[in-house]
Design a protein around this motif. Structure first.
Motif, PDB file in Angstrom:
ATOM      1  N   PRO A 178       0.809  -1.225   0.000  1.00 49.33           N
ATOM      2  CA  PRO A 178       0.000   0.000   0.000  1.00 49.33           C
ATOM      3  C   PRO A 178       0.842   1.274   0.000  1.00 49.33           C
ATOM      4  O   PRO A 178       0.447   2.284  -0.595  1.00 49.33           O
ATOM      5  CB  PRO A 178      -0.826  -0.123   1.281  1.00 49.33           C
ATOM      6  N   GLU A 179       2.015   1.232   0.653  1.00 48.89           N
ATOM      7  CA  GLU A 179       2.864   2.422   0.677  1.00 48.89           C
ATOM      8  C   GLU A 179       3.355   2.757  -0.728  1.00 48.89           C
ATOM      9  O   GLU A 179       3.337   3.929  -1.144  1.00 48.89           O
ATOM     10  CB  GLU A 179       4.063   2.198   1.610  1.00 48.89           C
ATOM     11  N   TYR A 180       3.765   1.729  -1.458  1.00 44.00           N
ATOM     12  CA  TYR A 180       4.215   1.951  -2.836  1.00 44.00           C
ATOM     13  C   TYR A 180       3.069   2.477  -3.701  1.00 44.00           C
ATOM     14  O   TYR A 180       3.239   3.425  -4.473  1.00 44.00           O
ATOM     15  CB  TYR A 180       4.756   0.647  -3.410  1.00 44.00           C
ATOM     16  N   LYS A 181       1.885   1.870  -3.570  1.00 39.44           N
ATOM     17  CA  LYS A 181       0.737   2.295  -4.375  1.00 39.44           C
ATOM     18  C   LYS A 181       0.340   3.732  -4.058  1.00 39.44           C
ATOM     19  O   LYS A 181      -0.069   4.485  -4.953  1.00 39.44           O
ATOM     20  CB  LYS A 181      -0.438   1.353  -4.140  1.00 39.44           C
ATOM     21  N   ALA A 182       0.483   4.123  -2.791  1.00 42.07           N
ATOM     22  CA  ALA A 182       0.154   5.500  -2.419  1.00 42.07           C
ATOM     23  C   ALA A 182       1.107   6.483  -3.084  1.00 42.07           C
ATOM     24  O   ALA A 182       0.689   7.547  -3.565  1.00 42.07           O
ATOM     25  CB  ALA A 182       0.210   5.656  -0.898  1.00 42.07           C
ATOM     26  N   VAL A 183       2.388   6.139  -3.132  1.00 39.93           N
ATOM     27  CA  VAL A 183       3.366   7.020  -3.779  1.00 39.93           C
ATOM     28  C   VAL A 183       3.084   7.112  -5.278  1.00 39.93           C
ATOM     29  O   VAL A 183       3.128   8.199  -5.868  1.00 39.93           O
ATOM     30  CB  VAL A 183       4.803   6.513  -3.518  1.00 39.93           C
ATOM     31  N   VAL A 184       2.783   5.984  -5.907  1.00 35.50           N
ATOM     32  CA  VAL A 184       2.479   5.988  -7.341  1.00 35.50           C
ATOM     33  C   VAL A 184       1.248   6.849  -7.624  1.00 35.50           C
ATOM     34  O   VAL A 184       1.237   7.666  -8.553  1.00 35.50           O
ATOM     35  CB  VAL A 184       2.259   4.549  -7.849  1.00 35.50           C
ATOM     36  N   GLU A 185       0.219   6.684  -6.804  1.00 36.35           N
ATOM     37  CA  GLU A 185      -1.011   7.452  -7.005  1.00 36.35           C
ATOM     38  C   GLU A 185      -0.761   8.945  -6.781  1.00 36.35           C
ATOM     39  O   GLU A 185      -1.237   9.798  -7.548  1.00 36.35           O
ATOM     40  CB  GLU A 185      -2.094   6.946  -6.051  1.00 36.35           C
ATOM     41  N   GLN A 191       1.738  14.930 -10.694  1.00 38.51           N
ATOM     42  CA  GLN A 191       2.564  14.972 -11.904  1.00 38.51           C
ATOM     43  C   GLN A 191       4.031  15.247 -11.563  1.00 38.51           C
ATOM     44  O   GLN A 191       4.708  16.062 -12.173  1.00 38.51           O
ATOM     45  CB  GLN A 191       2.031  16.009 -12.900  1.00 38.51           C
ATOM     46  N   LYS A 192       4.515  14.535 -10.527  1.00 35.47           N
ATOM     47  CA  LYS A 192       5.909  14.637 -10.106  1.00 35.47           C
ATOM     48  C   LYS A 192       6.548  13.257 -10.140  1.00 35.47           C
ATOM     49  O   LYS A 192       5.867  12.236 -10.002  1.00 35.47           O
ATOM     50  CB  LYS A 192       6.012  15.186  -8.684  1.00 35.47           C
ATOM     51  N   GLN A 193       7.866  13.240 -10.310  1.00 31.13           N
ATOM     52  CA  GLN A 193       8.596  11.996 -10.173  1.00 31.13           C
ATOM     53  C   GLN A 193       8.565  11.573  -8.696  1.00 31.13           C
ATOM     54  O   GLN A 193       8.538  12.434  -7.799  1.00 31.13           O
ATOM     55  CB  GLN A 193      10.041  12.155 -10.638  1.00 31.13           C
ATOM     56  N   PRO A 194       8.566  10.255  -8.406  1.00 29.94           N
ATOM     57  CA  PRO A 194       8.478   9.815  -7.006  1.00 29.94           C
ATOM     58  C   PRO A 194       9.523  10.445  -6.090  1.00 29.94           C
ATOM     59  O   PRO A 194       9.196  10.847  -4.966  1.00 29.94           O
ATOM     60  CB  PRO A 194       8.670   8.295  -7.113  1.00 29.94           C
ATOM     61  N   LEU A 195      10.787  10.543  -6.563  1.00 31.66           N
ATOM     62  CA  LEU A 195      11.822  11.123  -5.712  1.00 31.66           C
ATOM     63  C   LEU A 195      11.527  12.589  -5.419  1.00 31.66           C
ATOM     64  O   LEU A 195      11.678  13.055  -4.280  1.00 31.66           O
ATOM     65  CB  LEU A 195      13.198  10.977  -6.370  1.00 31.66           C
ATOM     66  N   ASP A 196      11.089  13.335  -6.435  1.00 36.13           N
ATOM     67  CA  ASP A 196      10.739  14.745  -6.229  1.00 36.13           C
ATOM     68  C   ASP A 196       9.544  14.870  -5.286  1.00 36.13           C
ATOM     69  O   ASP A 196       9.502  15.746  -4.422  1.00 36.13           O
ATOM     70  CB  ASP A 196      10.420  15.413  -7.566  1.00 36.13           C
ATOM     71  N   LEU A 197       8.574  13.987  -5.454  1.00 34.69           N
ATOM     72  CA  LEU A 197       7.385  13.996  -4.594  1.00 34.69           C
ATOM     73  C   LEU A 197       7.777  13.769  -3.139  1.00 34.69           C
ATOM     74  O   LEU A 197       7.350  14.515  -2.239  1.00 34.69           O
ATOM     75  CB  LEU A 197       6.416  12.907  -5.056  1.00 34.69           C
TER      76      LEU A 197
END
Length: 685
Positions: A178-185, A191-197
């Protein structure tokens, strides 16, 4: 009269006009005009009205209102058809639409009703239904949690569970987590890259901690501590060597692996000793201490800190500390004092009196070429011995250069990093960093480098003569792209100009050196029968596994060291407010700074010839990605001549990408003299 049919295909329902019908199949025309061949077994309803699209729309709307719990209660305990359920649930004269609605609802609720084919179903046991409903509820809650976390991330906050899973999410994700899915969502929404987010959300404490914790996550997932270990004692009674040995290391070095001695000066026959700490006399293969060393394979070095291969308490038992008689594996090389011709060599296991631990960072300005050559007064301990060792080192280096076919020409300095106020503590990343240079090939470096090459090359040939395998490093040629390889059989090392080369002189810091020391000890103890008793035999699969594991770990550790040195170099630019640098053009738009260990891309450099000298303006840096942004503002050499171009660099690492960070020696920076100082660059692969 028109006839229509409702059929199921791959879990979906379709309806259309029946064009023709045979015993086993029908040809049906859909509303789109497409004609399909449908097996008779897949046709569930035939009707003449309403229109297919109308039936499906009305039935789907009606199906949503069917209470599954109530339908399950009404359903027969025996196998039943969807029309049966429609009659039980709606009324005895269930319409076509009611039947289709029952079919759709049954089909989408496998946790309530098992499908048996051809529109037949059987209701699931009550326990199965309850478990399925519980699972569905949990999934709903999880989806709601993911949505909540994603909303918080997109808004600039970081939920604690995401923070705790940060490095797993970024570098080894469980894509069902769920943590990964939350970051993807959240990344999609913002509209940011995961690292930037995650950076914007405050998930990363600091750039330094990001690099450090990522390294620990990937290579030390169980932490950096050691289990409780005691250093095994060396019980063997060893003869005392008639020498006064001295080591040469950096002041920060605690794992003192090697020392030197010189006997017989003035007699015409000199014995040059290379003495290596001997943990292999006590640490047995597969013992707890061995397993701890093999888990790490090497000491990890970085500015201001290190993770040792062995616990410090264990290291201090075997390190060659001044004032002690230390067990050692010693190579004694006999030479003609005048010609420096080697007339013999012998390997002994003995106790070596360590008279001094010399520190090159304190003595580089004192012990120089001039004092060693007699051109200036030599007012320091072991002056005569060091002068002979230096003369021998130059002789050995010249002989290797003949084999290499060209002289070694390393004209870039080494860079030393010091963090103010930090001695042994784990850095925070905000310390003031001091970067100093140290010329490669200093007199003390050369002495240690050539002594270690002599020992490693000699021992590599010696154990091979005894039929005992070892771990060797070889290079078939010095052509670009030809890398140094590791193997179990002796082979020439073209870059170093030797017939064979092992790593056996740093057994406290590198695991392959400890393995090779076991093999050398077996030869020293058992002579020609060593092949029968050595810990590792010919074609031993364990030896190949060690090579593979060490190669991967050592490459990763060196990669981390380079990256973290690049971090501190960028930090230095920031701390010193440096906005311009002089540099030499490499290729593909890369330049190398003149005074810092820094390779980076500069706009405008790709149009200039290799080795042209330029001044660049720094326009920004990113400590998280280790990027440096710059552009060329002037060419500072004369384009009409190459007299003032940057010198050619012999390093194979010269063509490394900027992402590799600062290009440093492929050896630890704490003890740059070991394994050859300048020569170690030749081994960079």
């Amino acid at each position: 009269m028109l006839m229509y049919a409702l059929y199921e295909d791959a879990g979906k329902f379709h309806a259309g006009r029946v064009m023709s019908e045979a015993d086993s199949s029908l040809q049906i025309e859909l509303d789109s005009g497409k004609r399909v061949k449908v097996k008779a077994a897949n046709v569930l309803l035939k009707f003449d009205k309403p229109q297919p699209a109308e039936l499906i729309a009305e039935a789907q709307a009606l199906a949503r209102d069917i209470d599954l719990d109530l339908a399950w209660e009404f359903a027969s305990e025996q196998e039943f058809g969807f029309a049966d359920l429609a009659r039980d649930y709606f009324d005895a004269k269930a319409s076509l639409t009611h039947q289709a609605a029952a079919l759709f609802r049954l089909f989408e609720a496998p946790h309530y009703f098992r499908r048996l084919g051809k529109g037949q179903f059987k209701k699931a046991p009550e326990e199965t239904v309850k478990a399925a409903l519980l699972g569905i509820e949990r999934k709903k809650q999880l989806l709601a949690q993911i949505d909540t976390w994603a909303t918080e991330l997109a808004a600039g906050g970081c939920p604690a569970p995401v923070r705790e899973q940060l490095y797993r999410i970024l570098f080894r994700p469980d894509k069902n987590g769920p943590e990964y899915k939350a970051v993807v969502e959240a990344a999609k929404r913002s509209q940011k890259q995961p690292l930037d987010l995650l950076t914007a959300a405050g998930a990363i404490d600091s750039p330094y901690q990001f690099h450090w914790k990522r390294f620990l996550f990937e290579h030390f997932p169980k932490g950096t501590g050691f289990p409780a270990l005691a250093a095994p004692a060396i019980k063997e009674a060893l003869p005392l060597a008639a020498v006064q040995a001295f080591s040469i290391d950096d002041s920060q070095t605690t794992e003192i692996d090697d020392a030197l001695s010189v006997q017989g000066l003035g007699t015409g026959r000199v014995v040059f000793g290379v003495h290596i700490a001997a943990p292999g006399l006590a640490i047995a293969p597969d013992s707890p201490v061995d397993k701890a060393a093999r888990d790490r394979f090497s000491t990890v070095y970085m500015p201001g800190h290190k993770l040792t291969m062995l616990p410090d308490d264990v290291v201090q038992v075997y390190t060659l500390l001044a004032g002690r008689e230390c067990p050692a594996v010693s190579l004694y090389v006999t030479l003609d004092e005048t010609t420096l011709e080697i007339t013999g060599s012998e390997t002994r296991i003995d106790r070596v009196p360590i008279a001094a631990n010399l520190r090159h960072d304190q003595l580089d300005g004192v012990i120089t070429e001039a004092t060693l050559n007699g051109e200036a007064p030599a007012d320091y301990a072991f002056a005569a011995e060091l002068a002979f060792a230096h003369r021998l080192a130059r002789h050995l280096k010249a002989a290797r250069e003949v084999v290499r076919g060209k002289p070694e020409n390393f004209n870039r300095p080494d860079y030393n990093f010091r963090l103010e106020g930090k001695v042994g503590e784990e850095p925070r990343g905000e310390e003031r960093v001091l970067i100093s240079t140290r010329a490669r090939g200093s007199a003390l470096d050369l002495i240690v480098a050539e002594a270690m090459i002599l020992a490693n090359s000699t021992w590599g040939g010696w154990i091979a003569e005894h039929g005992v395998p070892g771990i060797y490093r070889s290079q078939t040629s010095m052509a670009p792209g030809v890398k140094v390889r590791m193997g179990t059989k002796p082979a020439p090392h073209a870059g170093m100009g030797v017939a064979q080369y092992t790593w056996a002189t740093s057994p406290l810091r590198r695991y392959v050196d400890l393995v090779n020391q076991w093999q050398i000890i077996a030869c020293a103890r058992h002579g020609r029968t060593a092949a029968l008793v050595a810990p590792f035999r010919s074609k031993d699969t364990a030896l190949f596994a060690i090579i593979s594991g060490f190669d991967a770990a050592y490459s990763a550790y060196n990669g981390f060291q380079s990256a973290i040195e690049r971090y501190w170099t960028l930090k230095h630019l920031e701390q010193e407010s440096i906005t311009e640098l002089d540099a030499a053009v490499m290729k593909d738009g890369l330049v190398r700074a003149d005074t810092l260990p820094l390779v980076f891309r500069a706009l405008g450099a790709d149009a200039l010839p290799r080795n042209a000298r330029v001044r660049v303006r720094i326009t920004g840096s990113d400590l998280l990605t280790l990027d440096l942004h710059a552009n060329v503002i002037a060419r500072i050499d004369d384009p009409a001549t190459d007299a003032d171009d940057a010198p050619e660099i012999e390093d194979p690492a010269d063509d490394s990408a900027e992402s590799a960070g600062p290009l440093t020696l492929a050896i630890d920076m704490q003890d740059a003299a070991v394994d050859g100082g300048t020569v170690a660059v030749t081994e960079t692969s």
